[in-house]
Design a protein around this motif. Structure first.
Motif, PDB file in Angstrom:
ATOM      1  N   LEU A   1      26.906   2.456  -3.521  1.00 31.94           N
ATOM      2  CA  LEU A   1      26.209   2.447  -4.808  1.00 31.94           C
ATOM      3  C   LEU A   1      24.773   2.905  -4.538  1.00 31.94           C
ATOM      4  N   GLU A   2      24.437   4.111  -5.011  1.00 29.40           N
ATOM      5  CA  GLU A   2      23.068   4.590  -4.787  1.00 29.40           C
ATOM      6  C   GLU A   2      22.183   4.203  -5.947  1.00 29.40           C
ATOM      7  N   ARG A   3      20.986   3.762  -5.605  1.00 26.31           N
ATOM      8  CA  ARG A   3      20.024   3.372  -6.637  1.00 26.31           C
ATOM      9  C   ARG A   3      18.662   3.980  -6.298  1.00 26.31           C
ATOM     10  N   TYR A   4      17.744   3.926  -7.265  1.00 29.89           N
ATOM     11  CA  TYR A   4      16.442   4.560  -7.099  1.00 29.89           C
ATOM     12  C   TYR A   4      15.342   3.575  -7.453  1.00 29.89           C
ATOM     13  N   GLY A   5      14.268   3.627  -6.684  1.00 25.11           N
ATOM     14  CA  GLY A   5      13.140   2.760  -7.003  1.00 25.11           C
ATOM     15  C   GLY A   5      11.889   3.250  -6.325  1.00 25.11           C
ATOM     16  N   MET A   6      10.861   2.434  -6.432  1.00 22.26           N
ATOM     17  CA  MET A   6       9.549   2.800  -5.915  1.00 22.26           C
ATOM     18  C   MET A   6       8.725   1.517  -5.883  1.00 22.26           C
ATOM     19  N   THR A   7       7.792   1.444  -4.948  1.00 19.77           N
ATOM     20  CA  THR A   7       6.990   0.234  -4.814  1.00 19.77           C
ATOM     21  C   THR A   7       6.394  -0.189  -6.159  1.00 19.77           C
TER      22      THR A   7
ATOM     23  N   THR B   1      23.751  11.339  -7.464  1.00 21.54           N
ATOM     24  CA  THR B   1      22.985  10.845  -8.615  1.00 21.54           C
ATOM     25  C   THR B   1      22.472   9.446  -8.308  1.00 21.54           C
ATOM     26  N   VAL B   2      21.445   9.022  -9.065  1.00 24.75           N
ATOM     27  CA  VAL B   2      20.935   7.655  -8.898  1.00 24.75           C
ATOM     28  C   VAL B   2      21.330   6.791 -10.094  1.00 24.75           C
ATOM     29  N   GLY B   3      22.282   7.295 -10.897  1.00 28.52           N
ATOM     30  CA  GLY B   3      22.864   6.473 -11.949  1.00 28.52           C
ATOM     31  C   GLY B   3      22.030   6.412 -13.218  1.00 28.52           C
TER      32      GLY B   3
ATOM     33  N   GLY C   1      19.319   3.398  -0.816  1.00 30.17           N
ATOM     34  CA  GLY C   1      18.123   3.787  -1.555  1.00 30.17           C
ATOM     35  C   GLY C   1      16.964   4.022  -0.631  1.00 30.17           C
ATOM     36  N   SER C   2      15.808   4.305  -1.208  1.00 29.54           N
ATOM     37  CA  SER C   2      14.525   4.612  -0.537  1.00 29.54           C
ATOM     38  C   SER C   2      14.382   6.081  -0.197  1.00 29.54           C
ATOM     39  N   ALA C   3      15.465   6.812  -0.196  1.00 32.25           N
ATOM     40  CA  ALA C   3      15.453   8.251   0.065  1.00 32.25           C
ATOM     41  C   ALA C   3      16.793   8.783  -0.423  1.00 32.25           C
ATOM     42  N   PRO C   4      16.901  10.104  -0.640  1.00 30.35           N
ATOM     43  CA  PRO C   4      18.172  10.617  -1.172  1.00 30.35           C
ATOM     44  C   PRO C   4      19.323  10.483  -0.175  1.00 30.35           C
ATOM     45  N   LEU C   5      20.460  10.036  -0.682  1.00 31.40           N
ATOM     46  CA  LEU C   5      21.675   9.945   0.139  1.00 31.40           C
ATOM     47  C   LEU C   5      22.439  11.259  -0.043  1.00 31.40           C
TER      48      LEU C   5
ATOM     49  N   ARG D   1      19.342  12.272 -11.779  1.00 33.86           N
ATOM     50  CA  ARG D   1      19.419  12.903 -10.479  1.00 33.86           C
ATOM     51  C   ARG D   1      17.990  13.066  -9.982  1.00 33.86           C
ATOM     52  N   VAL D   2      17.750  12.821  -8.689  1.00 33.17           N
ATOM     53  CA  VAL D   2      16.429  13.116  -8.115  1.00 33.17           C
ATOM     54  C   VAL D   2      16.618  14.400  -7.313  1.00 33.17           C
ATOM     55  N   VAL D   3      15.842  15.426  -7.657  1.00 32.54           N
ATOM     56  CA  VAL D   3      16.071  16.709  -6.967  1.00 32.54           C
ATOM     57  C   VAL D   3      14.915  17.105  -6.057  1.00 32.54           C
TER      58      VAL D   3
ATOM     59  N   TYR E   1       0.815  -1.213   0.000  1.00 33.29           N
ATOM     60  CA  TYR E   1       0.000   0.000   0.000  1.00 33.29           C
ATOM     61  C   TYR E   1       0.845   1.257   0.000  1.00 33.29           C
ATOM     62  N   THR E   2       0.458   2.179  -0.873  1.00 36.98           N
ATOM     63  CA  THR E   2       1.057   3.503  -0.885  1.00 36.98           C
ATOM     64  C   THR E   2      -0.126   4.443  -0.743  1.00 36.98           C
ATOM     65  N   SER E   3       0.126   5.731  -0.671  1.00 34.59           N
ATOM     66  CA  SER E   3      -1.018   6.618  -0.536  1.00 34.59           C
ATOM     67  C   SER E   3      -0.928   7.690  -1.580  1.00 34.59           C
TER      68      SER E   3
ATOM     69  N   ALA F   1       7.210  16.061  -6.748  1.00 32.57           N
ATOM     70  CA  ALA F   1       5.992  16.788  -7.096  1.00 32.57           C
ATOM     71  C   ALA F   1       4.872  16.307  -6.192  1.00 32.57           C
ATOM     72  N   LYS F   2       5.010  15.079  -5.679  1.00 39.42           N
ATOM     73  CA  LYS F   2       3.953  14.518  -4.830  1.00 39.42           C
ATOM     74  C   LYS F   2       4.140  14.968  -3.386  1.00 39.42           C
ATOM     75  N   ASP F   3       3.031  15.036  -2.674  1.00 34.19           N
ATOM     76  CA  ASP F   3       3.079  15.464  -1.282  1.00 34.19           C
ATOM     77  C   ASP F   3       3.419  14.242  -0.435  1.00 34.19           C
ATOM     78  N   LEU F   4       4.680  14.114  -0.110  1.00 37.44           N
ATOM     79  CA  LEU F   4       5.178  12.916   0.565  1.00 37.44           C
ATOM     80  C   LEU F   4       6.359  13.303   1.448  1.00 37.44           C
ATOM     81  N   VAL F   5       6.412  12.721   2.633  1.00 38.90           N
ATOM     82  CA  VAL F   5       7.575  12.914   3.506  1.00 38.90           C
ATOM     83  C   VAL F   5       8.235  11.550   3.632  1.00 38.90           C
ATOM     84  N   ILE F   6       9.562  11.470   3.475  1.00 39.19           N
ATOM     85  CA  ILE F   6      10.249  10.195   3.684  1.00 39.19           C
ATOM     86  C   ILE F   6      11.111  10.331   4.936  1.00 39.19           C
ATOM     87  N   SER F   7      10.699   9.627   5.986  1.00 37.13           N
ATOM     88  CA  SER F   7      11.375   9.727   7.282  1.00 37.13           C
ATOM     89  C   SER F   7      12.070   8.409   7.574  1.00 37.13           C
TER      90      SER F   7
END
Ligand code: MLC
Ligand code: AMP
Length: 618
Positions: free
Chosen positions: A268-274, A292-294, A247-251, A362-364, A134-136, A367-373
């Motif tokens: 090694l930084e990588r990027y993904g999403m559910t 960068t996320v490569g 991953g899961s949030a910016p390093l 690069r993830v800068v 589940y995501t929101s 746009a979505k209203d999301l907090v990654i804690s």
């Protein structure tokens, strides 16, 4: 998955926690295979058939893995839930998912699993749903993302090759299992390769440092790395390690560089999403660029588009869009949300980024209203909706403020009717949402900033309430001295002599005396500071940290500056294995006493405020 499972090879070693004692639990691949077959039998005995949903709200325990893999083999869909999710949250998700069975008690399910018959895997088609996560979204109502067997296999295969997994690998696994990162990136990676996994129930820098010398691969959210850096390497031999990923949030680039310098390995930084799996990554061989996320992994297409959907030129910032075999097919029962997110197979991620002329992403921002804690997603709309139902809350905005440890911390700005009672709001909310979603900074405001369309300005709130804490530099020295003098009647350092302050600070910077200064910045300028000294406690056989010389600029008060400094020092002290944190407050200084009480410190009888840590302190 099971082709590379050699019966005698170690599959899983569950490491005891630091102070938990007890022997480790070792499971071979032969034993894991039998356990998974019994879990398939358990599913059958529960009356679960292919396509049914099995909800798992379990701690990090082998039973979780057995049930998840056993269900997969039966074509039963698992719904992993956060162990701290509240009954209300669980009910909502189970209902939306149509889950038939919920397992939340390991002690009860263990004997049932052990007594179940071994059942062969069914022939499950690749387009069958394997798992529901589940995501929101913008409505605050959680959306189920069904991932198929095909999605998961595409993801694990691509990372198997990209990261050169072999059966000789030893994965040190400290992530939770109810998310993509811990389960499909880390755990599946090891299981697909027939490699050995060492499990820690939770991340603990002391245990991680002890076990890294016997491991080859480690995967973390950025908080793991900031905590390892804060803890220090302590001479650990990391020669066996071949891969650290984040991953899961910016390093932050600074952490990437500090880790390289102090731990001798390039993360090694990588990027993904559910919804899409892991799709962009720095290369295994060759340059890994901080910040960068490569580049796209095999079979993945990636682009950056503008508001009109057209692909942007290199280095222009727009929305990152992804297409590929690990991308899901749409949200459960939400055709509109699906149509918005998926266009021609391209997933619109809601992440803002750019691509360089040579193809690096690069993830800068978002746009979505999301907090990654701490790597966990918190959807402000969900928390706002709950808060708006509480007595005395007229308007509310939930947003993220920067935090060195967690990346972001959840904050709330509230327009209230009647008295300001953040403790009551916090306590009531705690009954309704998992604790990681709770705002840890509360601000009373007269109005929320809004744009001409009436939309709440979250960026403006972040600017106003975002406080960054960093170590003081020599350049700050002059300002610190000036401030210390200006505030003589504001802190415990009552009648300080200017000469004493100046020479004292100079000695700190020359490292003659053991103290450190921390600076809080707000809205691009210095807003406050404090000094920390340490004192050995014979009674506790460990140091106690003393907070001293606290100062927050008058114009910056009520913006959470002291709380940010306080949280920072508390985190550092915990990482350093201190017994706790204390400060003296001059009994005449009532304002300061109120502040310390408000952050939860205890004044006792002597106006010594303290937070002492339980157990090992780390
Ligand atoms: C715990 N707490 C948090 C928190 N985790 N608060 C905010 N954010 C978090 N992430 C709260 C607890 O409720 C508790 O509060 C207090 O902090 C201490 O609890 P703890 O259990 O001791 O916390 P700690 O060990 O410090 O845990 C922090 C953490 C953990 C960062 C180690 O959250 C973690 O392992 N995060 C990883 C999450 C993850 O795997 N994300 C991947 C998502 S997949 P109180 O008040 O109750 O005492 C994904 C896709 C991709 O995003 O690309 O990978
Ligand atoms: P989740 O929905 O839990 O899978 O979280 C996915 C989100 O995590 C993405 O949309 C990004 O916002 C964020 N994310 C994951 N990896 C990175 C990364 N390396 N850098 C920045 N953000 C990331």
């Amino acid at each position: 998955m099971r082709e590379r499972w050699v019966p005698d090879a170690p599959a899983l070693t569950v490491e005891p926690p630091l102070h938990g004692g007890g022997p480790e639990l070792a499971v071979s691949y032969g034993e894991l295979g039998r356990r998974v077959r019994r879990a398939t039998g358990w599913c059958r005995d529960q009356g679960l058939v292919a396509g049914d949903v099995l909800a798992l709200q379990l701690p990090k325990d082998p039973a979780f893995l057995e049930l998840h893999l056993g269900a997969l083999a039966a074509g039963v869909v698992t719904l992993p839930l956060h162990p701290d999710a509240t009954p209300g949250e669980v009910e909502l998700l189970m209902e939306d998912a149509g889950a038939k069975v919920l397992v939340r008690d390991v002690a009860a399910v263990r004997p049932a699993l052990d007594a179940s018959p071994e059942v062969d895997p069914a022939d499950v088609p690749w387009d069958a749903v394997a798992v529901l996560l589940y995501t929101s979204g913008t409505t605050g109502r959680p959306k189920g993302a069904p991932l198929t067997h095909g999605n998961l296999v595409a993801g694990v295969r691509s990372l198997h090759d990209a990261w050169r997994w072999t059966p000789a690998d030893v994965l040190l696994h400290a992530l939770p299992l109810f998310h993509v990162h811990g389960l499909f990136v880390a755990q599946y990676g090891a299981l697909w390769a027939g490699a050995h996994t060492r499990w820690l129930a939770a991340f603990d820098p002391v245990r991680v440092l002890e076990l890294l010398p016997r491991s080859t691969v480690f995967m973390g959210v950025p908080t793991f790395y900031s905590r390892l850096l804060a803890h220090g390497r302590h001479g650990a031999d990391l020669g066996s390690m071949r891969l650290f990923t984040s991953g899961s949030a910016p390093l932050p680039s600074a952490h990437h560089e500090a880790f390289q310098r102090e731990f001798g390995h390039t993360i090694l930084e990588r990027y993904g999403m559910t919804e899409i799996g892991i799709v962009l990554a720095n290369p295994y061989d060759g340059e890994r660029r901080p910040g960068t996320v490569g580049v796209p992994l095999a079979h993945v297409e990636a682009k950056v588009v503008g508001a009109d959907g057209a692909t942007l030129a290199p280095d222009e910032v727009g929305e990152i869009c992804i297409r590929g075999p690990s991308v899901f097919g749409g949200y459960l029962g939400r055709p509109e949300a699906t149509a918005e997110a998926l266009q021609d197979g391209w997933m619109h991620t809601g992440d803002l980024g750019s691509v360089s002329t040579d193809g690096w992403f690069r993830v800068v921002g978002r746009a979505k209203d999301l907090v990654i804690s701490g790597g966990l997603n918190v959807y402000p709309r969900e928390v706002e909706a709950k808060l708006l139902k509480l007595e005395g809350v007229r308007e509310v905005a939930v947003f993220g403020v920067p935090d060195e440890d967690l990346g972001e911390r959840v904050a709330a700005a509230v327009v209230c009717d009647g008295p300001w009672e953040p403790q009551r709001l916090q306590a009531t909310l705690r009954e309704q949402v998992a604790p990681y979603k709770l705002p840890r900074r509360w601000f009373r405001v007269d109005d929320l900033p809004r744009n001409t369309m009436g939309k709440v300005g979250k960026a403006e709130l972040r600017r106003r309430y975002g406080v960054r804490v960093r170590p003081a530099t020599l350049d700050d020295l002059e300002g610190i001295v000036r401030r210390n003098l200006a505030l003589c009647d504001e802190t415990e350092d009552f009648a300080l002599d200017p000469g004493v302050v100046r020479s004292g600070v100079a000695r700190v910077f020359a490292e003659d005396v053991g103290a450190s200064y921390w600076i809080a910045e707000r809205d691009g300028r210095i807003a406050g500071q404090l000094m920390v000294t340490t004192e050995w406690s014979d009674w506790r056989d460990r140091p106690v940290w003393w907070i001293q010389s606290v100062y927050v600029e008058p114009d910056d008060r009520r913006y959470g500056v002291y709380r940010a400094l306080h949280d920072h020092v508390l985190g550092r002290a915990r990482q350093a294995g201190a017994a706790g944190v204390r400060l003296y407050v001059e009994t005449r200084n009532e304002r300061a006493q109120r502040t310390y009480r408000a952050v939860g410190m205890d004044g006792g009888h002597y106006a010594v405020f303290e937070t002492m840590f339980a157990g090992g302190g780390s």
